[in-house]
Design an enzyme around this catalytic site. Structure first.
Site, PDB file in Angstrom:
ATOM      1  N   ARG A 186       0.827  -1.221   0.000  1.00 26.64           N
ATOM      2  CA  ARG A 186       0.000   0.000   0.000  1.00 26.64           C
ATOM      3  C   ARG A 186       0.854   1.260   0.000  1.00 26.64           C
ATOM      4  O   ARG A 186       0.493   2.278   0.596  1.00 26.64           O
ATOM      5  CB  ARG A 186      -0.986   0.026   1.173  1.00 26.64           C
ATOM      6  CG  ARG A 186      -1.781  -1.251   1.355  1.00 26.64           C
ATOM      7  CD  ARG A 186      -2.423  -1.729   0.089  1.00 26.64           C
ATOM      8  NE  ARG A 186      -3.104  -3.019   0.260  1.00 26.64           N
ATOM      9  CZ  ARG A 186      -3.658  -3.687  -0.736  1.00 26.64           C
ATOM     10  NH1 ARG A 186      -3.606  -3.226  -1.972  1.00 26.64           N
ATOM     11  NH2 ARG A 186      -4.262  -4.820  -0.528  1.00 26.64           N
ATOM     12  N   LYS A 215       1.020  -8.918  13.573  1.00 25.02           N
ATOM     13  CA  LYS A 215      -0.252  -9.230  12.916  1.00 25.02           C
ATOM     14  C   LYS A 215      -0.338 -10.755  12.930  1.00 25.02           C
ATOM     15  O   LYS A 215       0.489 -11.432  12.311  1.00 25.02           O
ATOM     16  CB  LYS A 215      -0.236  -8.703  11.478  1.00 25.02           C
ATOM     17  CG  LYS A 215      -1.416  -9.155  10.617  1.00 25.02           C
ATOM     18  CD  LYS A 215      -1.377  -8.474   9.241  1.00 25.02           C
ATOM     19  CE  LYS A 215      -2.491  -8.945   8.335  1.00 25.02           C
ATOM     20  NZ  LYS A 215      -2.516  -8.246   7.033  1.00 25.02           N
ATOM     21  N   GLU A 226      -5.722 -12.409   7.810  1.00 24.19           N
ATOM     22  CA  GLU A 226      -5.430 -12.425   6.374  1.00 24.19           C
ATOM     23  C   GLU A 226      -4.268 -13.370   6.033  1.00 24.19           C
ATOM     24  O   GLU A 226      -3.340 -13.024   5.317  1.00 24.19           O
ATOM     25  CB  GLU A 226      -5.132 -11.006   5.881  1.00 24.19           C
ATOM     26  CG  GLU A 226      -6.319 -10.078   6.064  1.00 24.19           C
ATOM     27  CD  GLU A 226      -6.114  -8.683   5.501  1.00 24.19           C
ATOM     28  OE1 GLU A 226      -4.973  -8.231   5.445  1.00 24.19           O
ATOM     29  OE2 GLU A 226      -7.127  -8.065   5.132  1.00 24.19           O
ATOM     30  N   ARG A 277      -1.910  -6.548  17.064  1.00 26.22           N
ATOM     31  CA  ARG A 277      -2.994  -5.924  16.289  1.00 26.22           C
ATOM     32  C   ARG A 277      -4.319  -6.665  16.458  1.00 26.22           C
ATOM     33  O   ARG A 277      -4.345  -7.905  16.520  1.00 26.22           O
ATOM     34  CB  ARG A 277      -2.631  -5.862  14.799  1.00 26.22           C
ATOM     35  CG  ARG A 277      -1.424  -4.996  14.547  1.00 26.22           C
ATOM     36  CD  ARG A 277      -1.039  -5.026  13.096  1.00 26.22           C
ATOM     37  NE  ARG A 277      -1.759  -4.075  12.283  1.00 26.22           N
ATOM     38  CZ  ARG A 277      -2.297  -4.345  11.103  1.00 26.22           C
ATOM     39  NH1 ARG A 277      -2.242  -5.572  10.602  1.00 26.22           N
ATOM     40  NH2 ARG A 277      -2.902  -3.422  10.404  1.00 26.22           N
ATOM     41  N   ARG A 336     -18.371  -9.067   9.435  1.00 24.30           N
ATOM     42  CA  ARG A 336     -16.945  -8.776   9.679  1.00 24.30           C
ATOM     43  C   ARG A 336     -16.776  -7.637  10.689  1.00 24.30           C
ATOM     44  O   ARG A 336     -15.815  -7.608  11.468  1.00 24.30           O
ATOM     45  CB  ARG A 336     -16.279  -8.423   8.347  1.00 24.30           C
ATOM     46  CG  ARG A 336     -14.874  -7.906   8.498  1.00 24.30           C
ATOM     47  CD  ARG A 336     -14.193  -7.752   7.152  1.00 24.30           C
ATOM     48  NE  ARG A 336     -12.976  -6.970   7.261  1.00 24.30           N
ATOM     49  CZ  ARG A 336     -12.274  -6.545   6.238  1.00 24.30           C
ATOM     50  NH1 ARG A 336     -12.654  -6.829   5.004  1.00 24.30           N
ATOM     51  NH2 ARG A 336     -11.180  -5.837   6.420  1.00 24.30           N
ATOM     52  N   LYS A 388      -7.563  -0.629  14.681  1.00 22.00           N
ATOM     53  CA  LYS A 388      -7.780   0.324  13.580  1.00 22.00           C
ATOM     54  C   LYS A 388      -8.907   1.277  13.948  1.00 22.00           C
ATOM     55  O   LYS A 388      -9.804   0.911  14.716  1.00 22.00           O
ATOM     56  CB  LYS A 388      -8.131  -0.413  12.283  1.00 22.00           C
ATOM     57  CG  LYS A 388      -6.944  -1.130  11.660  1.00 22.00           C
ATOM     58  CD  LYS A 388      -7.257  -1.647  10.256  1.00 22.00           C
ATOM     59  CE  LYS A 388      -6.047  -2.376   9.694  1.00 22.00           C
ATOM     60  NZ  LYS A 388      -6.249  -2.878   8.315  1.00 22.00           N
ATOM     61  N   ASP A 438     -11.920  -1.406   7.638  1.00 24.56           N
ATOM     62  CA  ASP A 438     -10.537  -1.318   7.177  1.00 24.56           C
ATOM     63  C   ASP A 438     -10.206   0.048   6.576  1.00 24.56           C
ATOM     64  O   ASP A 438     -10.123   0.169   5.355  1.00 24.56           O
ATOM     65  CB  ASP A 438     -10.280  -2.416   6.124  1.00 24.56           C
ATOM     66  CG  ASP A 438      -8.807  -2.607   5.837  1.00 24.56           C
ATOM     67  OD1 ASP A 438      -7.992  -2.004   6.531  1.00 24.56           O
ATOM     68  OD2 ASP A 438      -8.486  -3.372   4.906  1.00 24.56           O
ATOM     69  N   GLU A 475      -4.643   4.144   1.053  1.00 22.66           N
ATOM     70  CA  GLU A 475      -5.064   2.936   0.335  1.00 22.66           C
ATOM     71  C   GLU A 475      -6.477   3.076  -0.234  1.00 22.66           C
ATOM     72  O   GLU A 475      -6.734   2.708  -1.380  1.00 22.66           O
ATOM     73  CB  GLU A 475      -5.003   1.737   1.290  1.00 22.66           C
ATOM     74  CG  GLU A 475      -5.469   0.440   0.657  1.00 22.66           C
ATOM     75  CD  GLU A 475      -5.359  -0.761   1.595  1.00 22.66           C
ATOM     76  OE1 GLU A 475      -4.894  -0.603   2.742  1.00 22.66           O
ATOM     77  OE2 GLU A 475      -5.741  -1.864   1.169  1.00 22.66           O
ATOM     78  N   HIS A 512     -16.270  -0.036   1.290  1.00 20.18           N
ATOM     79  CA  HIS A 512     -15.660  -1.247   0.737  1.00 20.18           C
ATOM     80  C   HIS A 512     -16.234  -1.597  -0.643  1.00 20.18           C
ATOM     81  O   HIS A 512     -16.548  -2.750  -0.926  1.00 20.18           O
ATOM     82  CB  HIS A 512     -15.863  -2.431   1.705  1.00 20.18           C
ATOM     83  CG  HIS A 512     -14.781  -3.471   1.623  1.00 20.18           C
ATOM     84  ND1 HIS A 512     -14.611  -4.278   0.529  1.00 20.18           N
ATOM     85  CD2 HIS A 512     -13.807  -3.835   2.487  1.00 20.18           C
ATOM     86  CE1 HIS A 512     -13.588  -5.097   0.735  1.00 20.18           C
ATOM     87  NE2 HIS A 512     -13.075  -4.845   1.916  1.00 20.18           N
ATOM     88  N   TRP A 544     -14.826 -10.300   1.393  1.00 25.60           N
ATOM     89  CA  TRP A 544     -13.923  -9.584   0.498  1.00 25.60           C
ATOM     90  C   TRP A 544     -14.712  -8.939  -0.648  1.00 25.60           C
ATOM     91  O   TRP A 544     -14.181  -8.136  -1.395  1.00 25.60           O
ATOM     92  CB  TRP A 544     -12.856 -10.538  -0.073  1.00 25.60           C
ATOM     93  CG  TRP A 544     -11.753 -10.845   0.901  1.00 25.60           C
ATOM     94  CD1 TRP A 544     -11.539 -10.229   2.110  1.00 25.60           C
ATOM     95  CD2 TRP A 544     -10.699 -11.809   0.761  1.00 25.60           C
ATOM     96  NE1 TRP A 544     -10.441 -10.754   2.723  1.00 25.60           N
ATOM     97  CE2 TRP A 544      -9.884 -11.740   1.924  1.00 25.60           C
ATOM     98  CE3 TRP A 544     -10.357 -12.739  -0.220  1.00 25.60           C
ATOM     99  CZ2 TRP A 544      -8.770 -12.538   2.129  1.00 25.60           C
ATOM    100  CZ3 TRP A 544      -9.234 -13.537  -0.016  1.00 25.60           C
ATOM    101  CH2 TRP A 544      -8.451 -13.444   1.142  1.00 25.60           C
TER     102      TRP A 544
HETATM  103  C1  GCV Z   1      -0.730  -5.216   5.683  1.00 24.50           C
HETATM  104  C2  GCV Z   1      -5.755  -4.227   4.502  1.00 24.50           C
HETATM  105  C3  GCV Z   1      -4.738  -4.016   3.425  1.00 24.50           C
HETATM  106  C4  GCV Z   1      -3.591  -5.004   3.559  1.00 24.50           C
HETATM  107  C5  GCV Z   1      -2.985  -4.863   4.963  1.00 24.50           C
HETATM  108  C6  GCV Z   1      -4.100  -5.129   5.978  1.00 24.50           C
HETATM  109  C7  GCV Z   1      -3.630  -4.973   7.405  1.00 24.50           C
HETATM  110  O1  GCV Z   1      -6.427  -5.426   4.323  1.00 24.50           O
HETATM  111  O2  GCV Z   1      -5.347  -4.141   2.171  1.00 24.50           O
HETATM  112  O3  GCV Z   1      -2.634  -4.705   2.573  1.00 24.50           O
HETATM  113  O4  GCV Z   1      -1.914  -5.742   5.143  1.00 24.50           O
HETATM  114  O5  GCV Z   1      -5.146  -4.216   5.772  1.00 24.50           O
HETATM  115  O6  GCV Z   1      -3.882  -3.922   7.973  1.00 24.50           O
HETATM  116  O7  GCV Z   1      -3.019  -5.876   7.941  1.00 24.50           O
END
Ligand code: GCV
Length: 698
Positions: A175, A294, A298, A331, A343, A367, A372, A400, A519, A541
Site C-alpha cells: 500500500r 499481525k 489475512e 494488532r 466482519r 484500527k 478497514d 489505500e 468497501h 472480500w
Molecule cells: C498489511 C488491509 C490491506 C492489507 C494490509 C491489511 C492490514 O487489508 O489491504 O494490505 O496488510 O489491511 O492492515 O493488515
C-alpha cells in the site's frame, strides 16, 4: 564568456531554488519580513546549549541550519555554555520551579520569555525534551509568530507516537504509493543514506518517538543476524532523535528461521526461542522498542494455528521482551472466513473476552474503524471496551482507500472525527482519544523525491504526529501550520489552501463512498471502483457483501434486525445510529438497508441523494482546481505544476467513481440519473472491463 558565466550562475540559482518537496515542512527559507527578521536576530544574538551529546548535537545542527536559513546569515552556536546567552537551552533549568519541571515529565518542554532583554528559555527534563522544544521554537519562527513574550508548556498526551511502515525486505511497500522503501537493506549497515537523517529530523520535529520499520505481513528474515545489524545501524542513528525502533515479528519465525517443528506459544522450546531471540536483539540494540504483530489475520500465522488465544501469543512475546522493558503491540485487525458473522463484529467478539488477560507490556492496536481504513467509518467498538488493556490507535496515513497517490485528501478531519467520537464507556465524554495509550499511523513514506508521492501527503504525516502529540489541536490549526511552513505565510494562500484541505476528505467521501457506503473498491490493488465484485472466495472480500444493493434498496442493516453490530457499542453511543430517523446521513447506509425512495433530510429520495452526492463530489474537485490555480502566482512553479496535474487526475478519477457507481446502482434502483446531472460517459460494462494489473502498492 561573461554571458556564459551569468547563464551558469542563473542555472545554479534555479537549481538552488528548485522546490521538489524534499525539505518537507523544514524548509527554513529566509523570512521575507525584514523587520521580523531583525527582531528575531536581536533576540537570538547568542545561544547556549547545555552540552554536546548526540541529541544536543542534533539540536545544535538544526538550530544552526534553521536560523542561518530563516535569518539569511550564517549562525553558529559555540560548544561552550554561555550563561549570558539570549537563548538559553537548559536541562531542568533552575529558573523554573521543581513542581513545573515535574509536570513536564520525560518528554515535555517549556519555552519562556518575559520580554525586553531577559533571555529566552527552553527547558525540559531530558535532552529529547529539549530537542522537541527546539523544533517547537523553530516552528514559531517559521510561522512568523512573536517570540517577545512566551509561556508555552507542551507535554505529549500519548507516550507512544508511532509510524508503522509496511515495507518489505525487497523494498516494495505494501500500500505504498511513493516509490520504494526508504530502507535500503542491501547497502545497510555500511551506507547510511542522508534520507535516514532527514527522516529522523522530520519525525522528531512532530514528536514521533517510535517506528516499526517492516511490514506487518512479516518476513522472519528481519530477525536474523545480518538483518539485525542493519536494523542496529538505523536504531543507532535514530536514538539521538528520541526514536525507538520496533520490528514486526512473524509468529512462525521459530519454525522458519529457528529450526523448530512448532511455533505453539505454550511450548517451552518456542518460548525459549523467543527469549533467546529477544536477548540477542537487545544485545545489539539495547533500547529496542519491541515487536508489532499481525497474527491470524489475512493468512498470517498466529497462536490460533495451535488452538491458542491471541493473549497466549502476545504474552509469550511479552515475556521474552519484558526483562529489557520491551513492548508487544498486538494488532486487533482480525476477521475470519470461517466465522459467518458480520466482519464488523469479529475483532470485538475475539478481543473482548481477552480483556485483563494480556501482560502489562502488551498494547492492543485497533484500527480506527471496524472494517478497514475506509474513507469514513464509525469508530471501532473496541475503543473504551477494554478497560484492563492498554490500547493503541492505528490510523492509515497511506491513502489505500482514499485516492492512493493521486488524490489530494487531508486526513486530519478523519483522524479528529474518530478521536473525538464519544464511546460513552465511562459516561458521556469518554472520547476515543481518552481511551488511548498510543497512536500509530501506517506510513505513506517512500523514495519519491518529495517522500510521499503526492505533496499533500506530507500534511498527513505531519498531522498524525501533531495529533499523537496533542489530539486537541484542530485540523484547521494543523493545516495552517503545515501550509505556512511548507509554502508561505501569505494570508490569502493560507486561507485558500486551508479551506481546500479541510473540505478535501468530505469531497472524496462524496465521490467515492457517500451516505455510509463502504468497501466498494476494486479487488486486490483497491484502485478505483468495483461495487459489482461478487466472486471472491471469502464473502467479506466482496463489495456486494457491504452495500447489499437490491431492487428494494441499499445498505447494510447492522441494527438488531440485521447483524446487530450496533449492540457492540455502548447503548448511548449506539442510540443515534439505531434509527434511520436519527442516524446521521453520513453513516446511514453503514447501519441501515433503506429503500430507494427513502426520504432523506434534504427532502430528496435516497436515489436522488446518491446522485446528488456523487455529482457534488466531482464538482467539488473542480472547485479545488480553481482554488489551487488562483494561487499560482504565490506558488513555486515546480510544486504548483505537480499538484495541478494530480488534481486533473483526481477530477478524472472522481468522475470515474461517480459514473461507475451510479450506473451499477442504477441497475438495481431502475431510476434515472436526474436531468441536471452529467450522464455517465461510458457503459457499465466498460467500467467493469477496466483492468490495472500493475497498479502500485499491491
Ligand atoms: C498489511 C488491509 C490491506 C492489507 C494490509 C491489511 C492490514 O487489508 O489491504 O494490505 O496488510 O489491511 O492492515 O493488515
Amino acid at each position: 564568456m561573461k554571458v556564459n558565466l551569468l547563464a551558469l550562475l542563473l542555472l545554479l540559482f534555479s537549481f538552488a531554488q528548485a522546490e521538489d518537496g524534499y525539505r518537507l515542512w523544514l524548509r527554513y527559507d529566509q523570512l521575507k519580513n525584514a523587520s521580523l527578521r531583525t527582531g528575531y536576530e536581536s533576540r537570538l544574538a547568542t545561544i547556549s546549549l547545555p552540552g554536546n551529546s548526540p541529541t544536543l548535537q542534533v539540536a545544535r545542527k538544526e538550530l544552526e541550519m534553521a536560523l542561518s536559513g530563516l535569518l539569511g546569515k550564517m549562525v553558529r552556536i559555540p560548544e561552550t555554555r554561555n550563561p549570558q546567552a539570549s537563548l538559553q537551552i537548559e536541562k531542568s533549568s533552575a529558573r523554573v520551579s521543581a513542581q513545573e519541571l515535574t509536570s513536564l515529565g520525560e518528554e515535555g518542554f517549556l519555552i519562556r520569555s518575559t520580554g525586553g532583554k531577559s533571555p529566552l528559555l527552553i527547558t525540559a527534563n531530558s535532552e529529547v525534551g529539549l530537542l522537541y522544544g527546539v523544533f517547537h521554537f523553530l516552528r514559531l519562527l517559521q510561522t512568523e509568530q512573536s517570540i517577545e513574550k512566551l509561556n508555552i508548556k507542551e507535554v505529549p498526551r500519548l507516550a507512544l507516537r508511532m509510524l508503522n511502515h509496511w515495507d518489505n525486505l525487497d523494498r516494495t511497500v505494501e500500500r505504498g504509493y511513493a516509490g520504494f522503501s526508504i530502507w535500503n537493506w542491501h547497502t545497510l549497515p555500511t551506507y547510511m543514506d542522508q534520507r535516514y537523517i532527514d527522516y529522523a529530523r522530520a519525525n522528531a520535529s512532530i514528536g514521533i518517538n517510535a517506528v516499526s520499520i517492516t511490514n506487518v505481513n512479516a518476513n522472519a528474515t528481519i530477525l536474523t543476524q545480518p538483518y539485525l545489524q542493519k536494523v542496529k545501524a538505523l536504531a543507532d542513528l535514530f536514538r539521538a532523535y528520541g526514536i525507538k525502533v520496533y520490528l514486526t515479528a512473524r509468529f512462525s519465525a521459530p519454525v522458519e528461521i529457528g529450526g523448530l517443528k512448532t511455533a505453539d506459544p505454550l511450548e517451552p522450546a518456542v518460548q525459549q526461542w523467543w527469549k533467546d531471540k529477544a536477548r540477542e536483539i537487545y544485545a545489539i540494540i539495547p533500547d529496542f522498542g519491541g515487536f508489532l504483530v499481525k497474527a491470524n489475520s489475512e493468512g498470517q500465522p498466529g497462536p490460533q494455528d495451535y488452538k491458542r488465544t491471541h493473549a497466549d501469543g502476545a504474552n509469550m512475546l511479552a515475556d521474552a521482551v519484558a526483562p529489557f522493558k520491551g513492548k508487544v503491540i498486538w494488532r486487533a485487525f482480525v476477521y475470519s472466513a470461517e466465522v459467518p458473522d458480520d466482519r464488523h463484529k469479529q475483532a470485538y467478539s475475539e478481543f473482548l473476552p481477552l480483556d485483563g488477560k494480556f501482560r502489562s507490556n502488551v498494547l492492543v492496536q485497533v484500527k480506527n474503524g471496524a472494517i478497514d481504513f475506509m474513507p469514513r467509518e464509525p469508530f471501532h467498538p473496541l475503543f473504551g471496551a477494554l478497560p484492563k488493556t492498554p490500547v493503541m490507535m492505528e490510523f492509515q496515513i497511506t491513502q489505500e482507500y482514499l485516492g492512493q497517490g493521486t488524490h489530494l485528501v487531508y486526513l486530519a478531519p478523519l483522524f479528529k472525527e474518530c478521536l473525538e467520537s464519544d464511546t460513552y464507556q465511562k459516561g458521556k465524554g469518554t472520547t476515543v482519544a481518552s481511551t488511548l495509550n498510543g497512536m500509530a499511523g501506517v506510513s505513506n513514506i517512500g523514495t519519491d523525491i518529495n517522500w510521499t508521492g503526492h505533496l499533500f501527503g506530507q500534511a498527513n504525516w505531519y498531522a498524525l504526529g501533531r495529533l499523537a502529540w496533542n489530539h486537541e489541536l484542530s485540523a484547521e490549526d494543523i493545516a495552517k501550520e503545515w501550509i505556512r511552513m511548507s509554502f508561505s505565510t501569505d494570508p490569502s494562500l493560507v486561507s485558500d489552501l486551508t479551506q481546500m484541505m479541510l473540505a478535501s476528505r468530505e469531497i472524496l467521501v462524496n465521490y467515492m463512498n457517500p451516505i455510509g457506503l463502504h468497501h466498494i473498491m476494486a479487488t486486490g490493488h483497491h484502485y478505483g471502483p468495483g461495487p459489482w465484485v461478487a466472486d471472491l472466495n471469502r464473502p467479506e472480500w466482496n463489495p456486494t457483501y457491504y452495500h447489499r444493493a437490491d431492487s428494494i434498496g441499499i445498505g447494510f442493516n447492522r441494527t438488531a434486525t440485521g447483524s446487530d453490530a450496533l449492540s457492540q457499542y455502548h447503548p448511548d453511543a449506539a442510540k443515534k445510529w439505531s434509527d434511520p430517523a436519527t442516524c446521521p446521513d453520513i453513516d446511514l447506509l453503514w447501519f441501515h438497508h433503506l429503500p430507494w425512495n427513502f426520504t432523506m433530510r434534504s427532502g430528496r429520495t435516497l436515489w436522488n441523494e446518491l446522485c446528488y452526492r456523487y455529482n457534488l463530489g466531482v464538482d467539488s474537485v473542480s472547485w479545488m482546481q480553481t482554488v489551487w490555480n488562483r494561487q499560482q502566482s504565490k506558488l513555486d512553479a515546480q510544486r504548483f505544476e505537480q499538484v495541478k496535474m494530480l488534481l486533473n487526475i483526481q477530477h478524472q478519477e472522481a468522475k470515474w467513481w461517480r459514473d461507475a457507481c451510479l450506473l451499477y446502482f442504477q441497475s438495481f434502483s431502475r431510476l434515472p440519473i436526474p436531468a441536471p446531472y452529467e450522464q455517465p460517459a461510458k457503459s457499465l460494462d466498460y467500467y467493469k472491463s477496466l483492468q490495472f494489473p500493475y497498479a502500485p502498492g499491491h
